[in-house]
Design a protein around this motif. Structure first.
Motif, PDB file in Angstrom:
ATOM      1  N   LYS A  89       0.721  -1.126   0.078  1.00  0.00           N
ATOM      2  CA  LYS A  89       0.031   0.002  -0.085  1.00  0.00           C
ATOM      3  C   LYS A  89       0.971   1.200  -0.054  1.00  0.00           C
ATOM      4  N   ALA A  90       0.843   2.214  -0.870  1.00  0.00           N
ATOM      5  CA  ALA A  90       1.298   3.343  -1.109  1.00  0.00           C
ATOM      6  C   ALA A  90       0.297   4.344  -0.034  1.00  0.00           C
ATOM      7  N   THR A  91       1.181   5.241   0.935  1.00  0.00           N
ATOM      8  CA  THR A  91       0.427   5.884   1.605  1.00  0.00           C
ATOM      9  C   THR A  91      -0.185   7.015   1.123  1.00  0.00           C
ATOM     10  N   LYS A  92      -1.603   7.190   1.289  1.00  0.00           N
ATOM     11  CA  LYS A  92      -2.175   8.435   0.789  1.00  0.00           C
ATOM     12  C   LYS A  92      -2.017   9.590   1.631  1.00  0.00           C
ATOM     13  N   VAL A  93      -1.893  10.814   0.648  1.00  0.00           N
ATOM     14  CA  VAL A  93      -1.615  12.125   1.563  1.00  0.00           C
ATOM     15  C   VAL A  93      -2.567  13.085   1.332  1.00  0.00           C
ATOM     16  N   ASP A  94      -3.182  13.780   2.251  1.00  0.00           N
ATOM     17  CA  ASP A  94      -4.434  14.439   2.084  1.00  0.00           C
ATOM     18  C   ASP A  94      -3.752  15.843   1.270  1.00  0.00           C
ATOM     19  N   ILE A  95      -4.575  16.312   0.387  1.00  0.00           N
ATOM     20  CA  ILE A  95      -4.356  17.464  -0.610  1.00  0.00           C
ATOM     21  C   ILE A  95      -5.661  18.271  -0.759  1.00  0.00           C
ATOM     22  N   ARG A  96      -5.330  19.520  -0.897  1.00  0.00           N
ATOM     23  CA  ARG A  96      -6.325  20.307  -1.163  1.00  0.00           C
ATOM     24  C   ARG A  96      -6.096  21.408  -2.011  1.00  0.00           C
ATOM     25  N   ILE A  97      -6.647  22.065  -2.798  1.00  0.00           N
ATOM     26  CA  ILE A  97      -6.413  23.316  -3.677  1.00  0.00           C
ATOM     27  C   ILE A  97      -7.466  24.248  -3.617  1.00  0.00           C
ATOM     28  N   ASP A  98      -7.099  25.696  -3.415  1.00  0.00           N
ATOM     29  CA  ASP A  98      -7.726  26.861  -3.360  1.00  0.00           C
ATOM     30  C   ASP A  98      -7.059  27.722  -4.427  1.00  0.00           C
ATOM     31  N   GLU A  99      -7.624  28.979  -4.354  1.00  0.00           N
ATOM     32  CA  GLU A  99      -7.019  30.219  -5.144  1.00  0.00           C
ATOM     33  C   GLU A  99      -5.755  30.450  -4.403  1.00  0.00           C
ATOM     34  N   THR A 100      -5.247  30.215  -3.493  1.00  0.00           N
ATOM     35  CA  THR A 100      -4.071  30.671  -2.937  1.00  0.00           C
ATOM     36  C   THR A 100      -2.933  29.471  -3.201  1.00  0.00           C
ATOM     37  N   GLY A 101      -3.320  28.321  -3.698  1.00  0.00           N
ATOM     38  CA  GLY A 101      -2.134  27.325  -3.737  1.00  0.00           C
ATOM     39  C   GLY A 101      -2.800  25.918  -3.535  1.00  0.00           C
ATOM     40  N   VAL A 102      -1.809  25.001  -3.841  1.00  0.00           N
ATOM     41  CA  VAL A 102      -1.805  23.318  -3.699  1.00  0.00           C
ATOM     42  C   VAL A 102      -1.165  23.034  -2.239  1.00  0.00           C
ATOM     43  N   TRP A 103      -2.121  22.792  -1.476  1.00  0.00           N
ATOM     44  CA  TRP A 103      -1.784  22.443  -0.055  1.00  0.00           C
ATOM     45  C   TRP A 103      -1.579  20.868   0.181  1.00  0.00           C
ATOM     46  N   LEU A 104      -0.555  20.334   0.918  1.00  0.00           N
ATOM     47  CA  LEU A 104      -0.351  19.115   1.034  1.00  0.00           C
ATOM     48  C   LEU A 104      -0.385  18.828   2.903  1.00  0.00           C
ATOM     49  N   ALA A 105      -0.945  17.948   3.371  1.00  0.00           N
ATOM     50  CA  ALA A 105      -0.844  17.652   4.929  1.00  0.00           C
ATOM     51  C   ALA A 105       0.294  17.319   5.171  1.00  0.00           C
ATOM     52  N   GLY A 106       0.939  17.968   6.458  1.00  0.00           N
ATOM     53  CA  GLY A 106       2.388  17.687   6.629  1.00  0.00           C
ATOM     54  C   GLY A 106       2.128  16.649   7.660  1.00  0.00           C
ATOM     55  N   ALA A 107       3.498  16.159   8.085  1.00  0.00           N
ATOM     56  CA  ALA A 107       3.540  14.956   8.900  1.00  0.00           C
ATOM     57  C   ALA A 107       3.573  15.228  10.392  1.00  0.00           C
TER      58      ALA A 107
END
Length: 107
Positions: A89-107
């Motif tokens: 299993k590859a670890t899923k990383v939470d991601i979100r996008i808004d008008e200010t940027g592409v954001w990934l959940a940190g560890a």
């Protein structure tokens, strides 16, 4: 949960993966346009090599997968589960996008 800005939304290529270094690890980001944006740990669970961002995107039985370029296992983009070898299993990383940027959940 903390979020780390990776880039501007316009910097993500559509239809392919890119790798980003986030919170001390390599993350594969896949922008599939209308089908969504997904992120997995870039490390291939079968080989330990950081290369999933270079994999081919495909749809199998209505689910989106990335095919590892090394051993060709298919990892589901929504969960990281391996089609051929359920113990991988590859670890899923939470991601979100808004008008200010592409954001990934940190560890």
């Amino acid at each position: 949960m903390s979020w780390e800005k990776v880039c501007d939304p316009s910097a993500l290529p559509v239809g392919k993966g890119i790798a980003a270094w986030v919170a001390g690890r390599a993350v594969a980001i896949f922008n599939l346009g209308q089908q969504g944006v997904y992120a997995l740990d870039n490390r291939d669970p079968a080989s330990g090599v950081s290369l999933l961002a270079r994999g081919q995107i495909c749809e199998l039985a209505g689910e989106l997968y990335v095919c590892s370029p090394l051993y060709k296992q298919h990892y589901r983009l929504t969960t990281g589960e391996c089609l051929e070898e359920p113990q991988l299993k590859a670890t899923k990383v939470d991601i979100r996008i808004d008008e200010t940027g592409v954001w990934l959940a940190g560890a």
